[in-house]
Write an enzyme that holds these catalytic residues in place. Structure first.
Site, PDB file in Angstrom:
ATOM      1  CG  HIS A  95       8.035  14.951  -1.812  1.00 50.39           C
ATOM      2  ND1 HIS A  95       7.517  13.699  -1.985  1.00 50.39           N
ATOM      3  CD2 HIS A  95       8.850  15.194  -2.867  1.00 50.39           C
ATOM      4  CE1 HIS A  95       8.018  13.191  -3.122  1.00 50.39           C
ATOM      5  NE2 HIS A  95       8.826  14.081  -3.667  1.00 50.39           N
ATOM      6  CD  GLU A 164       8.259  16.647  -7.047  1.00 49.14           C
ATOM      7  OE1 GLU A 164       9.263  16.251  -7.640  1.00 49.14           O
ATOM      8  OE2 GLU A 164       7.991  16.327  -5.885  1.00 49.14           O
TER       9      GLU A 164
HETATM   10  P1  PGA Z   1      11.467  11.043  -9.310  1.00 50.71           P
HETATM   11  O1  PGA Z   1      11.045  11.781  -7.973  1.00 50.71           O
HETATM   12  O2  PGA Z   1      12.403  11.969 -10.051  1.00 50.71           O
HETATM   13  O3  PGA Z   1      12.109   9.781  -8.856  1.00 50.71           O
HETATM   14  O4  PGA Z   1      10.215  10.824 -10.095  1.00 50.71           O
HETATM   15  C1  PGA Z   1      10.787  13.144  -7.918  1.00 50.71           C
HETATM   16  C2  PGA Z   1      10.351  13.526  -6.532  1.00 50.71           C
HETATM   17  O5  PGA Z   1       9.663  12.731  -5.876  1.00 50.71           O
HETATM   18  O6  PGA Z   1      10.684  14.613  -6.034  1.00 50.71           O
END
Ligand code: PGA
Length: 252
Positions: A95, A164
């Site tokens: 992540h 992401e």
């Molecule tokens: P968010 O986070 O939906 O708050 O943008 C997503 C993540 O960090 O996995």
């Protein structure tokens, strides 16, 4: 039909055991009404895992991280077998918030291997910090290729990639579904190169970053995106069950 995924990343919340138990109970109630069209994965902080309701076909339990060694003197770390013994079957790896704390591609490789070697499913997170330069695709390509290089073709059935973009995390403006799809295609192109046509084609690719009930619709209907990874909105039971419903095909 391809399996859809809705992954909840609670990050470092809620703050107390009581609130975690409340959240699990509320989610259990609300997710009952969500149609069976998607696999829901709840990733609470490690310490709240024992208070989760038993995993089911519809709702699985995930962890946000693990340590790569299976045993040994590693103060403060959590191993794959500890997680598995609590019913965890999915683990987030790489992540961006962990990468920002110093987790580089080499560490991501070790963690990815640890998850897969333990028979669990890895949700590998990749994403560029910004799009200021034209090289953001190269940056992503490196993250992806480095991680894929440690995965045997036989284990690809237990690999999910979550795209992401770092700049989209924690706000209210997600990436566009078109750009997310372009990255999903890049992920599958690399996957085909590494493991061959069918493993590449079957690799699930999710989108994450400011996913909310109001914005998730176009991602749900975007062919080539197999679901979403939800951060802050996953702590709001209403919002999260709406998102799960939309991804399951209820209201898309
Ligand atoms: P968010 O986070 O939906 O708050 O943008 C997503 C993540 O960090 O996995």
């Amino acid at each position: 039909m391809r399996m859809k995924y809705v992954v909840a990343n609670w990050k470092m919340a809620p703050a107390t055991r009581k609130d975690a138990e409340k959240l699990f109970a509320a989610l259990q109630r609300m997710l009952r009404d969500v149609p069976d069209g998607a696999r829901i994965v709840l990733c609470p902080p490690h310490v709240w895992l024992p208070f989760a309701p038993p995993a089911s076909e519809k709702v699985a339990l995930g962890a946000q991280d693990l340590f790569w060694e299976p045993r040994g003197a590693h103060t403060g770390e959590i191993s794959s077998s500890m997680l598995a013994s609590l019913g965890v079957s999915f683990v987030l790896v790489g992540h961006s918030e962990r990468r920002a704390m110093g987790e580089d591609n080499a560490i991501v490789q070790k963690k990815l291997k640890a998850v897969l070697d333990a028979g669990m499913t890895a949700i590998l997170c990749v994403g560029e910090r910004d799009r200021a330069s034209d090289h953001w695709h190269d940056f992503l390509g490196e993250q992806i290729e480095s991680a894929f290089s440690v995965v045997e073709r036989g284990a690809t059935g237990r690999l999910i990639v979550a795209y992401e973009p770092v700049w989209a995390i924690g706000g209210s403006t997600p990436d566009t579904p078109d750009d997310a799809l372009t990255v999903a295609l890049l992920v599958r192109k690399i996957a085909r190169k590494v493991w061959g046509e069918s493993a590449g084609e079957n690799l699930p690719v999710l989108y994450g970053g400011s996913v909310e009930a109001a914005s998730v619709g176009p991602f749900a209907t975007q062919e080539g995106i197999d679901g979403v990874l939800v951060g802050h909105a996953s702590l709001d039971t209403d919002a999260f069950s709406k998102i799960a419903g939309i991804i399951s095909g209820d209201a898309a």
